[in-house]
Motif scaffolding. Structure first.
Motif, PDB file in Angstrom:
ATOM      1  N   ARG A   1       1.518  -2.549-123.938  1.00  0.00           N
ATOM      2  CA  ARG A   1       2.483  -1.742-124.701  1.00  0.00           C
ATOM      3  C   ARG A   1       2.258  -0.252-124.459  1.00  0.00           C
ATOM      4  NH1 ARG A   1       2.578  -3.285-130.808  1.00  0.00           N
ATOM      5  NH2 ARG A   1       0.567  -2.207-130.810  1.00  0.00           N
ATOM      6  N   ALA A   2       1.006   0.167-124.408  1.00  0.00           N
ATOM      7  CA  ALA A   2       0.711   1.576-124.135  1.00  0.00           C
ATOM      8  C   ALA A   2       1.168   1.970-122.734  1.00  0.00           C
ATOM      9  CB  ALA A   2      -0.782   1.838-124.311  1.00  0.00           C
ATOM     10  N   LEU A   3       0.998   1.073-121.761  1.00  0.00           N
ATOM     11  CA  LEU A   3       1.456   1.370-120.394  1.00  0.00           C
ATOM     12  C   LEU A   3       2.972   1.553-120.356  1.00  0.00           C
ATOM     13  CD1 LEU A   3      -0.644  -1.224-118.346  1.00  0.00           C
ATOM     14  CD2 LEU A   3      -1.223   1.146-118.870  1.00  0.00           C
ATOM     15  N   LEU A   4       3.691   0.727-121.135  1.00  0.00           N
ATOM     16  CA  LEU A   4       5.151   0.787-121.137  1.00  0.00           C
ATOM     17  C   LEU A   4       5.695   2.043-121.805  1.00  0.00           C
ATOM     18  CD1 LEU A   4       5.920  -2.944-121.985  1.00  0.00           C
ATOM     19  CD2 LEU A   4       6.558  -1.755-119.883  1.00  0.00           C
ATOM     20  N   ALA A   5       4.860   2.708-122.596  1.00  0.00           N
ATOM     21  CA  ALA A   5       5.334   3.910-123.290  1.00  0.00           C
ATOM     22  C   ALA A   5       5.709   5.013-122.305  1.00  0.00           C
ATOM     23  CB  ALA A   5       4.274   4.406-124.274  1.00  0.00           C
ATOM     24  N   GLY A   6       5.099   5.005-121.121  1.00  0.00           N
ATOM     25  CA  GLY A   6       5.454   5.990-120.106  1.00  0.00           C
ATOM     26  C   GLY A   6       5.048   7.410-120.442  1.00  0.00           C
ATOM     27  N   ARG A   7       3.932   7.585-121.133  1.00  0.00           N
ATOM     28  CA  ARG A   7       3.461   8.921-121.505  1.00  0.00           C
ATOM     29  C   ARG A   7       2.608   9.514-120.382  1.00  0.00           C
ATOM     30  NH1 ARG A   7       6.707   7.325-124.829  1.00  0.00           N
ATOM     31  NH2 ARG A   7       6.360   7.254-127.073  1.00  0.00           N
ATOM     32  N   PRO A   8       2.483  10.847-120.320  1.00  0.00           N
ATOM     33  CA  PRO A   8       1.665  11.472-119.274  1.00  0.00           C
ATOM     34  C   PRO A   8       0.182  11.159-119.409  1.00  0.00           C
ATOM     35  CG  PRO A   8       3.187  13.061-120.242  1.00  0.00           C
ATOM     36  CD  PRO A   8       3.228  11.846-121.102  1.00  0.00           C
ATOM     37  N   TRP A   9      -0.275  10.886-120.653  1.00  0.00           N
ATOM     38  CA  TRP A   9      -1.701  10.643-120.882  1.00  0.00           C
ATOM     39  C   TRP A   9      -1.881   9.301-121.577  1.00  0.00           C
ATOM     40  CZ3 TRP A   9      -4.926  14.008-118.629  1.00  0.00           C
ATOM     41  CH2 TRP A   9      -4.439  15.295-118.338  1.00  0.00           C
TER      42      TRP A   9
ATOM     43  N   LEU B   1       8.316  -2.147-128.770  1.00  0.00           N
ATOM     44  CA  LEU B   1       7.999  -0.996-129.619  1.00  0.00           C
ATOM     45  C   LEU B   1       7.625   0.230-128.794  1.00  0.00           C
ATOM     46  CD1 LEU B   1       5.852  -2.723-132.397  1.00  0.00           C
ATOM     47  CD2 LEU B   1       8.221  -1.967-132.573  1.00  0.00           C
ATOM     48  N   ALA B   2       7.260   0.018-127.533  1.00  0.00           N
ATOM     49  CA  ALA B   2       6.804   1.133-126.696  1.00  0.00           C
ATOM     50  C   ALA B   2       7.907   2.169-126.509  1.00  0.00           C
ATOM     51  CB  ALA B   2       6.326   0.620-125.340  1.00  0.00           C
ATOM     52  N   ARG B   3       9.100   1.717-126.206  1.00  0.00           N
ATOM     53  CA  ARG B   3      10.239   2.628-126.039  1.00  0.00           C
ATOM     54  C   ARG B   3      11.500   1.775-125.928  1.00  0.00           C
ATOM     55  NH1 ARG B   3      11.317   2.765-120.343  1.00  0.00           N
ATOM     56  NH2 ARG B   3       9.496   2.083-119.126  1.00  0.00           N
ATOM     57  N   PRO B   4      12.662   2.349-126.259  1.00  0.00           N
ATOM     58  CA  PRO B   4      13.910   1.573-126.223  1.00  0.00           C
ATOM     59  C   PRO B   4      14.367   1.295-124.794  1.00  0.00           C
ATOM     60  CG  PRO B   4      14.339   3.864-126.814  1.00  0.00           C
ATOM     61  CD  PRO B   4      12.854   3.701-126.792  1.00  0.00           C
ATOM     62  N   GLY B   5      15.133   0.235-124.656  1.00  0.00           N
ATOM     63  CA  GLY B   5      15.775  -0.065-123.383  1.00  0.00           C
ATOM     64  C   GLY B   5      14.890  -0.688-122.327  1.00  0.00           C
ATOM     65  N   LEU B   6      13.769  -1.286-122.721  1.00  0.00           N
ATOM     66  CA  LEU B   6      12.877  -1.896-121.732  1.00  0.00           C
ATOM     67  C   LEU B   6      13.496  -3.168-121.150  1.00  0.00           C
ATOM     68  CD1 LEU B   6       9.357  -1.583-123.403  1.00  0.00           C
ATOM     69  CD2 LEU B   6      10.096  -0.526-121.273  1.00  0.00           C
ATOM     70  N   ALA B   7      13.362  -3.312-119.847  1.00  0.00           N
ATOM     71  CA  ALA B   7      13.813  -4.531-119.181  1.00  0.00           C
ATOM     72  C   ALA B   7      12.661  -5.530-119.112  1.00  0.00           C
ATOM     73  CB  ALA B   7      14.313  -4.198-117.769  1.00  0.00           C
TER      74      ALA B   7
END
Length: 557
Positions: free
Chosen positions: A480-488, A427-433
């Motif tokens: 999951r939050a770490l995988l989102a790859g957001r700046p904050w 759910l964090a973002r598409p295309g996760l390996a």
């Protein structure tokens, strides 16, 4: 001034767009419905003429001269056409309806997801499920019954013509009956069905919301011995639904009885108004009129189903309503722009990769500030005393899509879906390996727990993450939050419920991950170990409200 929309107008427009994509199949279904109805009316008329003609020939002693081969062949042909056409109509109409509604559900979910989160989250899970399932299902009849109109008109025209051949007055009588039947059914619908349909759908939504709430609180209900009281409450909701549905079914039965009586009256009307006509022709016309009235049942049914459709459209419109017109103009800012907290001229400014601890006693508004940053709540400067901006743009003026690109939240009470561990991380973002998932689980201190399961990332969880402990669920949400790859990164009590050794492990790995990725951090925690992640930058909220608002203070360390 914007003109007022009719209830359900927005969803009706979305459905019309989806239905246009299936217009070829629907046109074929309409043609098949017309052929089927004409075949049914012709079959009834031919059968009546054939039986009456054969009886008259036998009575006159001319049975051997009666040509029964051609009428028999025509009757069989009409029966084959009727069956085949009805099969094609139902197949294509239902296929078109199901595909259109599948697309509509996606449109509605997308519209709900794109609304400002504070608005979307006001809708409970049970209510949202009720609207996306039952209310959308109610719209199926709007499409499935579409071929009924042209078919009913074609069948009625043939019946009027046959009755007119028997006697012009009989044709006029059948035409008047046909023209009066649908308006009479619509009047009964407005008086009886519409209120019952609205009441039934509201009762169903209430029952579903109650059931969802009871399931979510099942453990607490059992521990407190409230099973009987909960069952009684659900039974009360179910009884209200049953009562509303019973009223609806009775109204439907009354309208169906109207059609049945109309069919009998049509046949009797032809025979009564054509006393001097050819007997065989009159018999055929009478049965054709009977069949034509029965063919109106589809049209009448569509009119009665309109009650359920109207109620569904009105409730579904609530999923796609636009935000309030008074919303401030939305501006853009780079997601990684500086994050600034201000109060009375003093400020804490975080450049990209900066870290901040939101400190203060319970109830001071720390979690609400995190939710405001994530776009889940409206920024309330009056309550917190703190104004927040990203890249110089006030938080309230930033669109939800930008906040979603800037901030990743690991909440205090994480929401997990029923599915695999990988499903929850994806759910964090598409295309996760998978390698990325394992790395995030490692930082969150959960990789060893997941590897210990035979299914690994494919291990299934129940609703709300059932199958994980509270601490494991929090760490999965953190990964999951770490995988989102957001700046904050926004963390709300990230180590609550962890033992000291696991807590130290997670803090150490998270500190290194923040340093390596350059991700900024806004942290809420009452526990000492994770507070070191903020590296001494603190924003303290006071719990002492004044007469109008809760005060805050900025104390950079």
């Amino acid at each position: 001034m914007t003109p007022a929309r009719a209830p359900g107008a927005r969803v009706a427009a979305l459905l019309a767009v989806r239905a246009r994509r299936e217009r070829l199949a629907m046109r074929v279904a309409v043609a098949a419905a017309v052929v089927g109805t004409l075949s049914a009316v012709g079959l009834a008329g031919l059968s009546g003429w054939f039986l009456a003609g054969a009886g008259l020939a036998a009575a006159a002693g001319a049975a051997l001269l009666f040509n029964y081969l051609l009428p028999s062949a025509l009757i069989r042909q009409a029966a084959i056409f009727r069956t085949g056409a009805r099969y094609v109509e139902r197949l294509l109409a239902h296929r078109a309806a199901l595909l259109a509604l599948a697309g509509l559900r996606a449109d509605l979910f997308r519209a709900l997801a794109e609304r400002p989160p504070p608005e979307a989250l006001r809708l409970s899970g049970g209510e949202a499920a009720s609207r996306l399932v039952e209310d959308v299902d109610a719209l199926e009849n709007l499409l499935v019954r579409r071929p009924a109109g042209p078919a009913a008109v074609a069948g009625g025209a043939v019946a009027v013509a046959l009755a007119g051949l028997a006697a012009p007055l009989a044709g006029l009588g059948v035409a008047a009956l046909l023209l009066g039947l649908v308006p009479a059914a619509q009047a009964m619908r407005a008086r009886l069905l519409d209120p019952a349909a609205a009441e039934a759908q509201a009762a169903l939504a209430a029952l579903k919301a109650a059931v969802v709430g009871a399931v979510e609180a099942a453990a607490e209900i059992r521990l407190m011995g409230l099973e009987a009281r909960t069952a009684d409450a659900l039974a009360t909701e179910a009884a209200a639904l049953d009562a509303a549905r019973l009223r609806f079914v009775r109204a439907e039965a009354a309208i169906a009885a109207l059609v049945t009586l109309g069919a009998a009256l049509a046949a009797a009307l032809v025979l009564a108004l054509a006393p001097g006509a050819d007997v065989a022709l009159a018999a055929g016309a009478a049965l054709a009129a009977h069949a034509a009235i029965e063919a109106q049942a589809g049209l009448v049914r569509a009119a009665t189903e309109r009650a359920r459709v109207t109620a569904g459209l009105a409730r579904l419109d609530g999923l796609v309503e636009a935000g309030t017109p008074e919303a401030p103009a939305q501006q853009e800012a780079p997601p990684a722009a500086p994050l600034v907290f201000r109060r009375r001229g003093r400020e804490v400014r975080l450049e990209a990769g900066g870290r901040l601890l939101l400190d203060g006693p319970s109830g001071a508004g720390k979690t609400r500030l995190l939710h405001a940053l994530a776009g889940l709540a409206e920024p309330d400067v009056a309550a917190s005393g703190i104004a927040i901006s990203l890249g110089g743009v006030p938080l309230a003026a930033l669109p939800p899509r930008l906040l979603a690109r800037a901030f990743a939240l690991a909440p205090q009470a994480p929401t997990l879906i029923a599915g695999s561990i990988a499903d929850n991380l994806a759910l964090a973002r598409p295309g996760l390996a998978e390698a990325e998932m394992w790395q995030a689980l490692h930082v969150a201190g959960l990789d060893a727990v997941v590897r210990a399961r035979a299914e690994g990332l494919a291990a299934l969880l129940g609703d709300g993450g059932r199958g994980l402990s509270g601490g494991e669920a929090k760490r999965l949400a953190l990964a999951r939050a770490l995988l989102a790859g957001r700046p904050w990164l926004l963390l709300d009590e990230p180590t609550e419920g962890l033992d000291p050794a696991t807590e130290a492990l997670v803090v150490d790995r998270l500190d290194r991950w923040l340093e390596e990725t350059g991700t900024g951090l806004v942290l809420v925690s009452h526990r000492r170990p994770p507070r070191v992640l903020a590296r001494g930058t603190v924003l303290r909220l006071s719990d002492v409200p004044d007469a109008s608002a809760r005060r805050g203070s900025v104390l950079p360390a």
